[in-house]
Design a protein around this motif. Structure first.
Motif, PDB file in Angstrom:
ATOM      1  N   ILE A  34      14.301  16.298  -3.163  1.00  0.00           N
ATOM      2  CA  ILE A  34      15.673  15.595  -4.209  1.00  0.00           C
ATOM      3  C   ILE A  34      14.918  14.667  -4.977  1.00  0.00           C
ATOM      4  O   ILE A  34      14.815  13.681  -4.365  1.00  0.00           O
ATOM      5  CB  ILE A  34      16.871  15.635  -3.498  1.00  0.00           C
ATOM      6  N   VAL A  35      14.770  14.866  -6.319  1.00  0.00           N
ATOM      7  CA  VAL A  35      13.944  13.764  -7.068  1.00  0.00           C
ATOM      8  C   VAL A  35      14.900  13.064  -7.913  1.00  0.00           C
ATOM      9  O   VAL A  35      15.719  13.463  -8.627  1.00  0.00           O
ATOM     10  CB  VAL A  35      13.018  14.281  -8.309  1.00  0.00           C
ATOM     11  N   ASP A  36      15.106  11.533  -7.702  1.00  0.00           N
ATOM     12  CA  ASP A  36      15.977  10.778  -8.492  1.00  0.00           C
ATOM     13  C   ASP A  36      15.223   9.193  -8.332  1.00  0.00           C
ATOM     14  O   ASP A  36      15.719   8.486  -7.363  1.00  0.00           O
ATOM     15  CB  ASP A  36      17.287  10.788  -7.690  1.00  0.00           C
ATOM     16  N   THR A  37      14.382   8.991  -9.398  1.00  0.00           N
ATOM     17  CA  THR A  37      13.924   7.499  -9.374  1.00  0.00           C
ATOM     18  C   THR A  37      13.492   7.358 -10.631  1.00  0.00           C
ATOM     19  O   THR A  37      13.085   8.081 -11.557  1.00  0.00           O
ATOM     20  CB  THR A  37      12.381   7.709  -8.381  1.00  0.00           C
ATOM     21  N   PRO A  38      13.505   6.049 -10.990  1.00  0.00           N
ATOM     22  CA  PRO A  38      13.192   5.408 -12.200  1.00  0.00           C
ATOM     23  C   PRO A  38      11.604   5.443 -12.247  1.00  0.00           C
ATOM     24  O   PRO A  38      11.020   5.336 -13.162  1.00  0.00           O
ATOM     25  CB  PRO A  38      13.631   3.999 -12.244  1.00  0.00           C
ATOM     26  N   GLY A  39      11.136   5.302 -10.980  1.00  0.00           N
ATOM     27  CA  GLY A  39       9.551   5.832 -10.905  1.00  0.00           C
ATOM     28  C   GLY A  39       9.100   4.662  -9.546  1.00  0.00           C
ATOM     29  O   GLY A  39      10.157   4.067  -9.039  1.00  0.00           O
ATOM     30  N   ALA A  40       7.808   4.881  -9.339  1.00  0.00           N
ATOM     31  CA  ALA A  40       7.377   4.344  -8.262  1.00  0.00           C
ATOM     32  C   ALA A  40       7.463   2.727  -8.363  1.00  0.00           C
ATOM     33  O   ALA A  40       7.282   2.421  -9.516  1.00  0.00           O
ATOM     34  CB  ALA A  40       5.842   4.671  -7.900  1.00  0.00           C
ATOM     35  N   PHE A  41       7.668   2.095  -7.294  1.00  0.00           N
ATOM     36  CA  PHE A  41       7.860   0.502  -7.460  1.00  0.00           C
ATOM     37  C   PHE A  41       6.557  -0.034  -7.723  1.00  0.00           C
ATOM     38  O   PHE A  41       5.443   0.263  -7.495  1.00  0.00           O
ATOM     39  CB  PHE A  41       8.133   0.076  -6.102  1.00  0.00           C
ATOM     40  N   CYS A  42       6.633  -0.921  -8.746  1.00  0.00           N
ATOM     41  CA  CYS A  42       5.566  -1.757  -9.514  1.00  0.00           C
ATOM     42  C   CYS A  42       5.581  -3.181  -8.663  1.00  0.00           C
ATOM     43  O   CYS A  42       6.530  -3.923  -9.298  1.00  0.00           O
ATOM     44  CB  CYS A  42       5.480  -1.645 -10.882  1.00  0.00           C
ATOM     45  N   GLY A  66      15.884   2.967  -5.558  1.00  0.00           N
ATOM     46  CA  GLY A  66      15.400   4.307  -5.743  1.00  0.00           C
ATOM     47  C   GLY A  66      13.842   4.347  -6.036  1.00  0.00           C
ATOM     48  O   GLY A  66      13.243   5.146  -6.480  1.00  0.00           O
ATOM     49  N   MET A  67      13.169   3.380  -6.030  1.00  0.00           N
ATOM     50  CA  MET A  67      11.799   3.252  -6.434  1.00  0.00           C
ATOM     51  C   MET A  67      11.025   3.034  -5.064  1.00  0.00           C
ATOM     52  O   MET A  67      10.894   1.989  -4.430  1.00  0.00           O
ATOM     53  CB  MET A  67      11.500   1.860  -7.270  1.00  0.00           C
ATOM     54  N   PRO A  68      10.256   4.075  -4.732  1.00  0.00           N
ATOM     55  CA  PRO A  68       9.669   4.179  -3.518  1.00  0.00           C
ATOM     56  C   PRO A  68       8.293   3.349  -3.352  1.00  0.00           C
ATOM     57  O   PRO A  68       7.525   3.028  -4.332  1.00  0.00           O
ATOM     58  CB  PRO A  68       9.069   5.733  -3.124  1.00  0.00           C
ATOM     59  N   ASN A  69       8.008   2.520  -2.292  1.00  0.00           N
ATOM     60  CA  ASN A  69       6.740   2.060  -1.935  1.00  0.00           C
ATOM     61  C   ASN A  69       5.701   2.994  -1.482  1.00  0.00           C
ATOM     62  O   ASN A  69       6.136   3.993  -1.191  1.00  0.00           O
ATOM     63  CB  ASN A  69       7.125   0.823  -0.932  1.00  0.00           C
ATOM     64  N   PRO A  70       4.441   2.295  -1.498  1.00  0.00           N
ATOM     65  CA  PRO A  70       3.574   3.271  -0.559  1.00  0.00           C
ATOM     66  C   PRO A  70       3.989   4.083   0.553  1.00  0.00           C
ATOM     67  O   PRO A  70       3.804   5.215   1.073  1.00  0.00           O
ATOM     68  CB  PRO A  70       2.346   2.517  -0.414  1.00  0.00           C
ATOM     69  N   SER A  71       4.688   2.992   1.370  1.00  0.00           N
ATOM     70  CA  SER A  71       5.084   3.621   2.911  1.00  0.00           C
ATOM     71  C   SER A  71       6.272   4.828   2.699  1.00  0.00           C
ATOM     72  O   SER A  71       6.222   5.567   3.427  1.00  0.00           O
ATOM     73  CB  SER A  71       5.943   2.424   3.583  1.00  0.00           C
ATOM     74  N   GLY A  72       6.957   4.840   1.482  1.00  0.00           N
ATOM     75  CA  GLY A  72       7.880   5.814   1.219  1.00  0.00           C
ATOM     76  C   GLY A  72       7.130   7.180   0.909  1.00  0.00           C
ATOM     77  O   GLY A  72       7.531   8.226   1.509  1.00  0.00           O
ATOM     78  N   TYR A  73       6.388   7.136   0.065  1.00  0.00           N
ATOM     79  CA  TYR A  73       5.531   8.332  -0.290  1.00  0.00           C
ATOM     80  C   TYR A  73       4.556   8.858   1.088  1.00  0.00           C
ATOM     81  O   TYR A  73       4.512   9.977   1.106  1.00  0.00           O
ATOM     82  CB  TYR A  73       4.340   8.165  -1.533  1.00  0.00           C
ATOM     83  N   GLU A 128      -1.156  -3.738  -3.361  1.00  0.00           N
ATOM     84  CA  GLU A 128      -1.775  -4.259  -1.951  1.00  0.00           C
ATOM     85  C   GLU A 128      -1.891  -3.040  -1.092  1.00  0.00           C
ATOM     86  O   GLU A 128      -3.054  -3.256  -0.409  1.00  0.00           O
ATOM     87  CB  GLU A 128      -1.347  -5.611  -1.344  1.00  0.00           C
ATOM     88  N   LYS A 129      -0.980  -2.442  -1.090  1.00  0.00           N
ATOM     89  CA  LYS A 129      -0.824  -1.228  -0.134  1.00  0.00           C
ATOM     90  C   LYS A 129      -1.279   0.187  -0.422  1.00  0.00           C
ATOM     91  O   LYS A 129      -1.159   1.112   0.186  1.00  0.00           O
ATOM     92  CB  LYS A 129       0.528  -1.114   0.753  1.00  0.00           C
ATOM     93  N   GLY A 130      -1.611   0.421  -1.555  1.00  0.00           N
ATOM     94  CA  GLY A 130      -2.359   1.439  -2.188  1.00  0.00           C
ATOM     95  C   GLY A 130      -1.322   2.349  -2.866  1.00  0.00           C
ATOM     96  O   GLY A 130      -1.168   3.436  -2.385  1.00  0.00           O
ATOM     97  N   GLN A 131      -0.488   1.771  -3.803  1.00  0.00           N
ATOM     98  CA  GLN A 131       0.712   2.521  -4.537  1.00  0.00           C
ATOM     99  C   GLN A 131      -0.081   4.070  -5.060  1.00  0.00           C
ATOM    100  O   GLN A 131       0.471   5.045  -4.763  1.00  0.00           O
ATOM    101  CB  GLN A 131       1.544   1.877  -5.473  1.00  0.00           C
ATOM    102  N   ALA A 132      -1.179   3.741  -5.818  1.00  0.00           N
ATOM    103  CA  ALA A 132      -1.832   4.903  -6.573  1.00  0.00           C
ATOM    104  C   ALA A 132      -2.269   5.885  -5.474  1.00  0.00           C
ATOM    105  O   ALA A 132      -2.248   7.001  -5.624  1.00  0.00           O
ATOM    106  CB  ALA A 132      -3.003   4.283  -7.298  1.00  0.00           C
ATOM    107  N   GLU A 133      -2.935   5.480  -4.509  1.00  0.00           N
ATOM    108  CA  GLU A 133      -3.571   6.433  -3.499  1.00  0.00           C
ATOM    109  C   GLU A 133      -2.427   6.975  -2.648  1.00  0.00           C
ATOM    110  O   GLU A 133      -2.655   8.209  -2.506  1.00  0.00           O
ATOM    111  CB  GLU A 133      -4.364   5.517  -2.306  1.00  0.00           C
ATOM    112  N   ALA A 134      -1.070   6.630  -2.531  1.00  0.00           N
ATOM    113  CA  ALA A 134      -0.079   7.184  -1.735  1.00  0.00           C
ATOM    114  C   ALA A 134       0.376   8.310  -2.640  1.00  0.00           C
ATOM    115  O   ALA A 134       0.542   9.339  -2.190  1.00  0.00           O
ATOM    116  CB  ALA A 134       0.743   6.230  -1.494  1.00  0.00           C
ATOM    117  N   ILE A 135       0.397   8.178  -3.876  1.00  0.00           N
ATOM    118  CA  ILE A 135       1.098   9.207  -4.758  1.00  0.00           C
ATOM    119  C   ILE A 135      -0.224  10.184  -5.107  1.00  0.00           C
ATOM    120  O   ILE A 135       0.213  11.369  -4.916  1.00  0.00           O
ATOM    121  CB  ILE A 135       1.411   8.427  -6.092  1.00  0.00           C
ATOM    122  N   ALA A 136      -1.449   9.920  -5.255  1.00  0.00           N
ATOM    123  CA  ALA A 136      -2.603  10.862  -5.298  1.00  0.00           C
ATOM    124  C   ALA A 136      -2.580  11.649  -4.154  1.00  0.00           C
ATOM    125  O   ALA A 136      -2.637  12.754  -4.266  1.00  0.00           O
ATOM    126  CB  ALA A 136      -3.605  10.124  -5.648  1.00  0.00           C
TER     127      ALA A 136
END
Length: 566
Positions: free
Chosen positions: A410-418, A383-390, A424-432
């Protein structure tokens, strides 16, 4: 003795006899299993091999006949003058031969029809005519069809099948890529739907233009789809290509198409997609939960004490038997068509999204999905999304914005995947980017935390007009373990951390972070979720009723003000 006298049998073709002469018209030879098949069986089986399930290429008129309402097709631009812009030697002779052989004027048939009584423009490429390569006439017919669909506010469906650009027309052929794409841009800006359906093969200039520009992109199983041909790629890089390379399945995995649809399901799927984007779904009557089933479920229910501490709520939110997002999707919506991929790099299993029927109202559902087993959790990345998920989630929300569909998250995640790859694929940018784009969407957004709502990874699906929580779910800046590690320098102080973090539904309602708490049974399982579903439906109805009187600008402004107060 007469039992098998009239039974059809199929003779197996051995490798040494593959060149067997099959009578024209009566038999067809499957290009996959190489066996002879009765032509009538192929036709009645929607042009699939009854032996191996392999797909035969379908003539344009046959394809249209299979998809549209009986007798509704009206052809556009049936005859077009021959075009030989380079005065290529013998090209006009070749075109005339192709016309005689295929009984087609050119490599694409365009027109309008109704599908499920919805007026729709349609274009179907036909590989019998010069492998449906795209020259000026093909480009002109497709462009004219798109322009008419735009003018008359119609959706358009294009079935692609092509070897690419037509060599005999040189750069004029290449110009058709830009021409068709520009027409589709105008269609897009006019808010009209384009469904692109990729069949075998879709290559070169067609794949690199109109074929990959659909609002929704579907494909037939095992269709060859790509830009450069596999032989060209193999020769260029001097490497053997991986199994399944440039197949529809390959593109689905890498995030470039929404779904693979079997031929037998295509008409039904298209009808539902068209309804979702035009007239809406037929209203479905609500069914009351069965008291008897609820009582039986209560008898089997394991005994769980009501939570006394915040940590108790954490444990309840993480129970492995707690319903996942897909359980809610199954119970809340009578129809759900999943859309895949971020159209950039991949299809993240931790995000599930698609078009759904909420009692007649088309909605876009975007959900974080956990698994119910070790195997499924690996697919869902726990349940931890990657940038491609966001990015997939945001793509679907923008689709909803274009077609004025409410969004239910529907929200259910321990958090974004670290992880290294996520960075490398821009997790912070994808969430922002998700926070940025959701903030001013003009369609109503409702977010419901059903389990864990961990950090910015949860907030990326919760910039909503209203945010609800199930009674024993949690919503937090990060996990209690992480909080304790950072502030107390001891992860074992997680229980103390949970108390001071204010992460329970009751506490967050008091802080104004959420708008509603949904009561739940203890423990909440798939067997005991009827009460939750009933309360959710009642409150979703109220949410839609309340927001129905608001303008698009007011919906966006309300969301802005909701977060501006903090």
């Amino acid at each position: 003795m007469f039992r098998n006298m009239f039974k059809k049998t199929y003779a197996k073709i051995e490798p040494e006899s593959e060149k067997i002469d099959i009578p024209e018209g009566l038999w067809k030879k499957c290009r996959i299993c190489k066996e002879p098949i009765f032509a009538e069986d192929v036709k009645s089986n929607l042009y699939t091999c009854p032996k191996c399930g392999g797909y035969f290429r379908v003539h344009a008129y046959r394809r249209i006949e299979m998809l549209v309402d009986d007798g509704s097709f009206i052809e556009w631009n049936k005859t077009m003058p021959i075009s030989n812009p380079l005065d290529f030697p013998d090209y006009e002779i070749k075109l005339e031969e192709e016309r005689q052989k295929s009984k087609l004027n050119e490599a694409v048939v365009t027109g309008e029809a109704t599908i499920g009584n919805i007026r729709t423009a349609i274009a179907v490429c036909d590989a019998r005519f010069m492998m449906s390569s795209m020259g000026r006439v093909v480009g002109e017919k497709i462009t004219a069809a798109v322009e008419k669909a735009t003018k008359e506010k119609m959706p358009i469906i294009i079935y692609s099948c092509s070897g690419g650009a037509r060599m005999q027309e040189g750069m004029i052929s290449l110009m058709q890529m830009a021409k068709t794409s520009a027409a589709l841009k105008k269609h897009h800006e006019a808010g009209q739907l384009f469904i692109s359906f990729l069949t075998d093969p879709t290559m070169g200039g067609v794949s690199a233009s109109f074929a990959m520009l659909g609002d929704i992109i579907l494909a037939e199983p095992k269709a060859l789809i790509g830009f450069a041909g596999p032989r060209v790629i193999a020769q260029t890089i001097g490497t053997k290509l991986p199994e399944g390379f440039q197949s529809a399945e390959f593109l689905l995995e890498h995030g470039f198409i929404d779904a693979i649809v079997e031929r037998s399901e295509q008409r039904s799927v298209l009808k539902k997609i068209l309804r979702a984007h035009t007239s809406g779904f037929k209203k479905v009557e609500r069914q009351e939960s069965q008291d008897e089933n609820t009582e039986k479920a209560a008898e089997k229910r394991p005994k769980v004490k009501a939570p006394k501490t915040a940590w108790d709520s954490v444990l309840l939110s993480r129970r492995p038997d707690r319903p996942t997002a897909k359980d809610y999707i199954d119970r809340l919506f009578s129809f759900f068509f999943e859309l895949h991929g971020d159209r950039l790099s991949g299809d993240d299993g931790a995000i599930v999204g698609g078009i759904a029927n909420y009692y007649g109202k088309p909605v876009m559902v975007v959900a974080q999905q956990k698994g119910k087993s070790i195997k499924e959790n690996k697919i869902r990345n726990f349940g931890m999304p990657n940038p491609s998920g966001y990015r997939k989630a945001l793509r679907l929300m923008k689709h909803a914005q274009k077609f004025n569909m409410p969004i239910i998250c529907i929200v259910d995640t321990p958090g974004a995947f670290c992880g290294i790859e996520a960075e490398e694929k821009g997790q912070a940018e994808a969430i922002a980017r998700a926070l940025f784009e959701m903030s001013d969407m003009t369609v109503p957004i409702l977010s419901v935390v059903i389990g864990e709502g961990g950090s910015g990874g949860a907030l990326a699906l919760a910039v909503a007009n209203e945010v609800w929580m199930l009674e024993h779910s949690i919503y937090s800046i990060l996990s209690p373990e992480g909080f304790a590690s950072i502030l107390y320098k001891d992860a074992k102080k997680n229980k103390e951390a949970a108390e001071v973090m204010k992460i329970t539904s009751k506490e967050l309602l008091g802080l104004g972070v959420i708008d509603r708490v949904i009561k739940e049974e203890l423990p909440l399982t798939v067997d005991t979720m009827d009460v939750v579903i009933e309360e959710m439906v009642s409150n979703i109805d109220d949410f839609f009723d309340k927001i129905a009187s608001k303008s698009k600008e007011e919906i966006a402004e309300d969301r802005y003000n909701r977060f501006r107060k903090f």
